[in-house]
Design a protein around this motif. Structure first.
Motif, short mmCIF file in Angstrom:
data_model
loop_
_atom_site.label_atom_id
_atom_site.label_comp_id
_atom_site.label_asym_id
_atom_site.label_seq_id
_atom_site.Cartn_x
_atom_site.Cartn_y
_atom_site.Cartn_z
N ARG A 178 0.83 -1.21 0.00
CA ARG A 178 0.00 0.00 0.00
C ARG A 178 0.87 1.26 0.00
O ARG A 178 0.58 2.23 -0.70
N GLU A 179 1.94 1.25 0.79
CA GLU A 179 2.85 2.41 0.81
C GLU A 179 3.50 2.63 -0.56
O GLU A 179 3.61 3.76 -1.03
N ILE A 180 3.95 1.55 -1.19
CA ILE A 180 4.58 1.65 -2.51
C ILE A 180 3.59 2.19 -3.52
O ILE A 180 3.91 3.07 -4.33
N GLU A 181 2.35 1.67 -3.50
CA GLU A 181 1.33 2.14 -4.44
C GLU A 181 1.01 3.62 -4.19
O GLU A 181 0.86 4.40 -5.14
N ALA A 182 0.91 4.02 -2.92
CA ALA A 182 0.63 5.43 -2.61
C ALA A 182 1.77 6.32 -3.10
O ALA A 182 1.53 7.40 -3.67
N ASP A 183 3.01 5.91 -2.92
CA ASP A 183 4.16 6.68 -3.41
C ASP A 183 4.14 6.78 -4.93
O ASP A 183 4.43 7.83 -5.50
#
Length: 126
Positions: free
Chosen positions: A106-111
């Motif tokens: 989720r963090e990677i996708e948000a970034d």
């Protein structure tokens, strides 16, 4: 007398094997679990002593109050809990590996989405 020594070695070996088998892989130090089992079977006493001294991950212990200056540990630290960064992963982070991976994804996708938004804004001149 030889029966007592033989029984003690046998009981120690069985206890060691049970402990090795019931530990999770992240609670085993230095060697894979299978190697510890083989050591405990082939060299019962030495393998068991090595397991109990260096191979096993012991749980973190809470500090004891020995009454130093009459203050309890919580009063001495002002009610703040001190966390040891050297503690095992499972003590510091209670999430499962799957939960950690999902959070990371989720963090990677948000970034990635933030970077895409910034790129599009830059193209439009905002």
């Amino acid at each position: 007398m030889p029966y007592v020594i033989s029984f003690a070695v046998f009981a120690f070996s069985v206890l060691t094997l049970i402990d090795i088998i019931t530990k999770r892989d992240d609670q085993v130090n230095h060697l894979p679990k299978l190697v510890w089992v083989i050591l405990a079977i082939l060299i019962p006493v030495l393998g068991g002593v090595l397991w109990w001294t260096v191979g096993r991950e012991w749980p973190a212990r809470e500090p004891r109050d020995h009454g130093w200056r009459g203050a309890a540990p919580s009063a001495a630290t002002g009610g703040i809990r001190i966390v040891d960064d050297r503690a095992p992963r499972d003590v510091r982070d209670l999430r499962s590996t799957e939960q950690q991976l999902a959070d990371l994804e989720r963090e990677i996708e948000a970034d990635r989405l933030r970077a895409e938004l910034a790129r599009r804004r830059a193209e439009r001149g905002e």
